[in-house]
Motif scaffolding. Structure first.
Motif, PDB file in Angstrom:
ATOM      1  N   PRO A   4      53.236  24.031  47.673  1.00  0.00           N
ATOM      2  CA  PRO A   4      54.153  23.214  46.784  1.00  0.00           C
ATOM      3  C   PRO A   4      54.255  23.675  45.367  1.00  0.00           C
ATOM      4  CG  PRO A   4      51.664  22.667  47.125  1.00  0.00           C
ATOM      5  CD  PRO A   4      51.895  24.100  47.600  1.00  0.00           C
ATOM      6  N   ILE A   5      55.187  24.439  45.285  1.00  0.00           N
ATOM      7  CA  ILE A   5      55.599  25.175  43.709  1.00  0.00           C
ATOM      8  C   ILE A   5      55.799  24.038  42.876  1.00  0.00           C
ATOM      9  CG2 ILE A   5      58.066  25.423  44.415  1.00  0.00           C
ATOM     10  CD1 ILE A   5      55.860  28.279  43.092  1.00  0.00           C
ATOM     11  N   LYS A   6      56.234  23.003  43.023  1.00  0.00           N
ATOM     12  CA  LYS A   6      56.953  21.892  42.155  1.00  0.00           C
ATOM     13  C   LYS A   6      55.606  21.337  41.655  1.00  0.00           C
ATOM     14  CE  LYS A   6      61.431  21.033  43.310  1.00  0.00           C
ATOM     15  NZ  LYS A   6      61.694  21.915  44.407  1.00  0.00           N
ATOM     16  N   LYS A   7      54.509  21.331  42.020  1.00  0.00           N
ATOM     17  CA  LYS A   7      53.386  20.563  41.737  1.00  0.00           C
ATOM     18  C   LYS A   7      52.856  20.847  40.187  1.00  0.00           C
ATOM     19  CE  LYS A   7      49.367  23.468  42.905  1.00  0.00           C
ATOM     20  NZ  LYS A   7      48.118  23.863  43.958  1.00  0.00           N
ATOM     21  N   PHE A   8      52.999  22.016  39.618  1.00  0.00           N
ATOM     22  CA  PHE A   8      52.714  22.263  38.126  1.00  0.00           C
ATOM     23  C   PHE A   8      53.524  21.503  37.428  1.00  0.00           C
ATOM     24  CE2 PHE A   8      52.244  26.216  41.044  1.00  0.00           C
ATOM     25  CZ  PHE A   8      50.839  26.310  40.843  1.00  0.00           C
ATOM     26  N   GLY A   9      54.748  21.459  37.296  1.00  0.00           N
ATOM     27  CA  GLY A   9      55.537  20.557  36.685  1.00  0.00           C
ATOM     28  C   GLY A   9      55.244  19.010  36.669  1.00  0.00           C
ATOM     29  N   ALA A  10      55.158  18.740  37.959  1.00  0.00           N
ATOM     30  CA  ALA A  10      54.732  16.999  38.087  1.00  0.00           C
ATOM     31  C   ALA A  10      53.472  16.870  37.653  1.00  0.00           C
ATOM     32  CB  ALA A  10      54.884  17.141  39.721  1.00  0.00           C
ATOM     33  N   LEU A  11      52.584  17.611  37.798  1.00  0.00           N
ATOM     34  CA  LEU A  11      51.203  17.345  37.211  1.00  0.00           C
ATOM     35  C   LEU A  11      51.234  16.985  35.590  1.00  0.00           C
ATOM     36  CD1 LEU A  11      48.162  16.903  37.348  1.00  0.00           C
ATOM     37  CD2 LEU A  11      48.004  19.697  37.184  1.00  0.00           C
ATOM     38  N   LEU A  15      50.378  13.905  33.523  1.00  0.00           N
ATOM     39  CA  LEU A  15      49.215  13.915  32.583  1.00  0.00           C
ATOM     40  C   LEU A  15      49.975  13.121  31.283  1.00  0.00           C
ATOM     41  CD1 LEU A  15      47.422  17.028  33.229  1.00  0.00           C
ATOM     42  CD2 LEU A  15      46.644  14.482  33.770  1.00  0.00           C
ATOM     43  N   LEU A  16      50.825  13.621  30.953  1.00  0.00           N
ATOM     44  CA  LEU A  16      51.843  12.916  29.815  1.00  0.00           C
ATOM     45  C   LEU A  16      51.921  11.313  30.029  1.00  0.00           C
ATOM     46  CD1 LEU A  16      54.241  15.737  28.829  1.00  0.00           C
ATOM     47  CD2 LEU A  16      52.187  15.039  27.621  1.00  0.00           C
ATOM     48  N   GLU A  17      52.417  10.895  31.205  1.00  0.00           N
ATOM     49  CA  GLU A  17      52.845   9.646  31.506  1.00  0.00           C
ATOM     50  C   GLU A  17      51.701   8.689  31.656  1.00  0.00           C
ATOM     51  OE1 GLU A  17      54.958  10.213  35.262  1.00  0.00           O
ATOM     52  OE2 GLU A  17      56.792  11.134  34.399  1.00  0.00           O
ATOM     53  N   THR A  18      50.424   9.235  32.165  1.00  0.00           N
ATOM     54  CA  THR A  18      49.388   8.357  32.083  1.00  0.00           C
ATOM     55  C   THR A  18      48.481   8.607  30.669  1.00  0.00           C
ATOM     56  OG1 THR A  18      48.305  10.281  33.444  1.00  0.00           O
ATOM     57  CG2 THR A  18      49.273   8.301  34.560  1.00  0.00           C
ATOM     58  N   ASP A  19      49.119   9.090  29.762  1.00  0.00           N
ATOM     59  CA  ASP A  19      48.364   9.079  28.361  1.00  0.00           C
ATOM     60  C   ASP A  19      47.027  10.016  28.394  1.00  0.00           C
ATOM     61  OD1 ASP A  19      50.045   8.313  26.668  1.00  0.00           O
ATOM     62  OD2 ASP A  19      49.633   6.010  27.010  1.00  0.00           O
ATOM     63  N   HIS A 268      45.073  16.431  41.882  1.00  0.00           N
ATOM     64  CA  HIS A 268      44.840  17.595  40.927  1.00  0.00           C
ATOM     65  C   HIS A 268      44.756  16.782  39.471  1.00  0.00           C
ATOM     66  CE1 HIS A 268      45.389  21.094  42.913  1.00  0.00           C
ATOM     67  NE2 HIS A 268      46.794  20.927  43.366  1.00  0.00           N
ATOM     68  N   SER A 269      44.880  15.571  39.263  1.00  0.00           N
ATOM     69  CA  SER A 269      44.932  15.178  37.852  1.00  0.00           C
ATOM     70  C   SER A 269      43.438  14.760  37.637  1.00  0.00           C
ATOM     71  CB  SER A 269      46.002  13.876  37.606  1.00  0.00           C
ATOM     72  OG  SER A 269      45.488  12.667  38.359  1.00  0.00           O
ATOM     73  N   MET A 270      42.654  14.477  38.476  1.00  0.00           N
ATOM     74  CA  MET A 270      41.354  14.009  38.538  1.00  0.00           C
ATOM     75  C   MET A 270      40.490  14.984  37.471  1.00  0.00           C
ATOM     76  SD  MET A 270      40.281  12.532  42.361  1.00  0.00           S
ATOM     77  CE  MET A 270      41.186  11.019  42.811  1.00  0.00           C
ATOM     78  N   LEU A 271      40.580  16.167  37.866  1.00  0.00           N
ATOM     79  CA  LEU A 271      39.897  17.497  37.063  1.00  0.00           C
ATOM     80  C   LEU A 271      40.187  16.881  35.361  1.00  0.00           C
ATOM     81  CD1 LEU A 271      38.662  20.141  36.329  1.00  0.00           C
ATOM     82  CD2 LEU A 271      40.911  21.173  36.749  1.00  0.00           C
ATOM     83  N   HIS A 272      41.584  16.857  34.957  1.00  0.00           N
ATOM     84  CA  HIS A 272      42.013  16.424  33.803  1.00  0.00           C
ATOM     85  C   HIS A 272      41.442  15.200  33.304  1.00  0.00           C
ATOM     86  CE1 HIS A 272      44.783  19.972  33.807  1.00  0.00           C
ATOM     87  NE2 HIS A 272      44.547  19.723  35.269  1.00  0.00           N
ATOM     88  N   LYS A 273      41.674  14.170  33.942  1.00  0.00           N
ATOM     89  CA  LYS A 273      41.296  12.721  33.722  1.00  0.00           C
ATOM     90  C   LYS A 273      39.596  12.833  33.382  1.00  0.00           C
ATOM     91  CE  LYS A 273      44.970  10.615  35.805  1.00  0.00           C
ATOM     92  NZ  LYS A 273      45.536  10.045  36.812  1.00  0.00           N
ATOM     93  N   ASN A 274      39.047  13.387  34.247  1.00  0.00           N
ATOM     94  CA  ASN A 274      37.375  13.444  34.142  1.00  0.00           C
ATOM     95  C   ASN A 274      37.023  14.256  32.954  1.00  0.00           C
ATOM     96  OD1 ASN A 274      36.299  11.846  36.197  1.00  0.00           O
ATOM     97  ND2 ASN A 274      37.247  13.149  37.490  1.00  0.00           N
ATOM     98  N   CYS A 275      37.673  15.396  32.507  1.00  0.00           N
ATOM     99  CA  CYS A 275      37.523  16.147  31.284  1.00  0.00           C
ATOM    100  C   CYS A 275      37.816  15.228  30.011  1.00  0.00           C
ATOM    101  CB  CYS A 275      38.135  17.177  31.217  1.00  0.00           C
ATOM    102  SG  CYS A 275      37.471  18.509  32.246  1.00  0.00           S
ATOM    103  N   ALA A 276      39.082  14.480  30.218  1.00  0.00           N
ATOM    104  CA  ALA A 276      39.332  13.605  28.971  1.00  0.00           C
ATOM    105  C   ALA A 276      38.586  12.400  28.792  1.00  0.00           C
ATOM    106  CB  ALA A 276      40.651  13.110  29.516  1.00  0.00           C
ATOM    107  N   LYS A 277      37.746  12.062  29.737  1.00  0.00           N
ATOM    108  CA  LYS A 277      36.648  11.118  29.310  1.00  0.00           C
ATOM    109  C   LYS A 277      35.717  11.396  28.179  1.00  0.00           C
ATOM    110  CE  LYS A 277      36.719   8.608  33.866  1.00  0.00           C
ATOM    111  NZ  LYS A 277      36.257   8.844  35.089  1.00  0.00           N
ATOM    112  N   TYR A 278      35.392  12.517  28.431  1.00  0.00           N
ATOM    113  CA  TYR A 278      34.474  13.265  27.336  1.00  0.00           C
ATOM    114  C   TYR A 278      34.916  13.469  25.984  1.00  0.00           C
ATOM    115  CZ  TYR A 278      31.312  13.886  31.434  1.00  0.00           C
ATOM    116  OH  TYR A 278      30.581  13.660  32.434  1.00  0.00           O
ATOM    117  N   PHE A 279      36.243  13.512  25.812  1.00  0.00           N
ATOM    118  CA  PHE A 279      37.144  13.757  24.573  1.00  0.00           C
ATOM    119  C   PHE A 279      37.034  12.388  24.038  1.00  0.00           C
ATOM    120  CE2 PHE A 279      38.566  17.633  26.454  1.00  0.00           C
ATOM    121  CZ  PHE A 279      38.105  18.556  25.309  1.00  0.00           C
TER     122      PHE A 279
END
Length: 296
Positions: A4-11, A15-19, A268-279
């Motif tokens: 699924p090559i389009k996943k990178f841009g979509a992710l 992440l921008l849309e969900t702040d 895939h966004s769960m990785l970033h969302k879980n890291c963002a919680k610490y920030f």
């Protein structure tokens, strides 16, 4: 082509849309100098010049064209950049990466360059980290890392994967944990927790976390039965384990071939969302606004 090559841009957009992220650090193409610690010069040039033979392209799983070449160099640069950011902030992620089937002189299984290997060797050669752990929780064995680092005592390769899945012939990681088909959340998370206890007996300066979401029950290539909640919990457990010890962690995507594209992006966004919680925790304490320090 299953990839699924389009996943990178979509992710990134998600992440921008969900702040979760206000703006991204933009990586450059990884230099050949940095790349050749982990790949042969011939192979790097065959990709760069698009001179890789057809049989070798088939092994990778997609044609080596301009966009694939650029993405492969930039995604690798992204993991190197994220690893440098993680040294400062303790957590950083690439919105790509985790190409763990690529070995020294060939690519395979949708992986052109092994970005985690390149970044690990980069940190080591610069003296930024002496002892590195590559924690690979993709559903497929991280055979590229285990082969690249088979004679390296300073990089520990850990792979927890589905035993019956690709690659058919497994290589030998420092620690391989083979999982039975159709495994569910509780058993999976128990095995993960036990192995983290085991890993915590060693000291690491740095961790790369390959957070493949192809363990999901609705993944086309997975063979495991992990739920959304199971994947979210897995990411939380891993991030908390190392963050609480102040060990820098660089997260990379790894595989995901979900039947639903929207679901794939969410997982895939769960990785970033879980890291963002610490920030968010850090920033709340500092009274700063979110986004000044969220690194991806």
């Amino acid at each position: 082509n299953k990839f699924p090559i389009k996943k990178f841009g979509a992710l990134a957009n998600h992440l921008l849309e969900t702040d979760v992220v206000k703006k991204f650090h933009l990586p450059k193409e990884c230099s050949i100098e940095t790349m050749k610690t982990s790949h042969s010069l011939k192979y790097i040039n065959d990709i760069k010049n698009k001179t890789l033979d057809i049989k070798a392209q088939k092994k990778i799983g997609f044609p080596i064209n301009d966009s694939v070449v650029r993405r492969s160099f930039v995604a690798t640069g992204g993991t190197v950049l994220a690893s440098k950011l993680a040294l400062d902030s303790k957590l950083a992620c690439n919105t790509a990466g985790g190409s763990h089937h690529a070995t020294f002189d060939f690519g395979a299984g949708y992986c052109v360059f092994n970005d985690t290997a390149v970044a690990a060797n980069y940190l080591k050669n610069k003296g930024y980290a002496k002892k590195i752990l590559i924690l690979d929780l993709d559903v497929h064995q991280g055979n590229g890392n285990s082969e690249i680092f088979q004679n390296d005592k300073n990089v520990l390769t850990f792979s927890m994967h589905c035993a019956s899945n690709y690659p058919a012939k497994k290589s030998k990681s420092d620690i391989d944990v083979e999982l039975a088909d159709n495994m569910e959340d509780n058993e999976y998370l128990n095995i993960l927790n036990e192995n983290l206890k085991r890993l915590n007996q060693n000291k690491y300066d740095f961790v790369f976390y390959v957070a493949g979401v192809d363990i999901h029950y609705n993944d086309r290539l997975g063979k495991l039965k992990i739920t959304d909640e199971g994947i979210n919990k897995r990411d939380q457990i891993v991030i908390e384990n190392f963050y609480s010890k102040k060990i820098p962690l660089c997260g990379v995507l790894g595989g995901g071939y979900n039947n639903s594209f929207d679901k794939l992006i969410e997982l895939h966004s769960m990785l970033h969302k879980n890291c963002a919680k610490y920030f968010w925790m850090v920033l709340t304490l500092d009274g700063l606004n979110l986004g000044t320090k969220v690194k991806t």
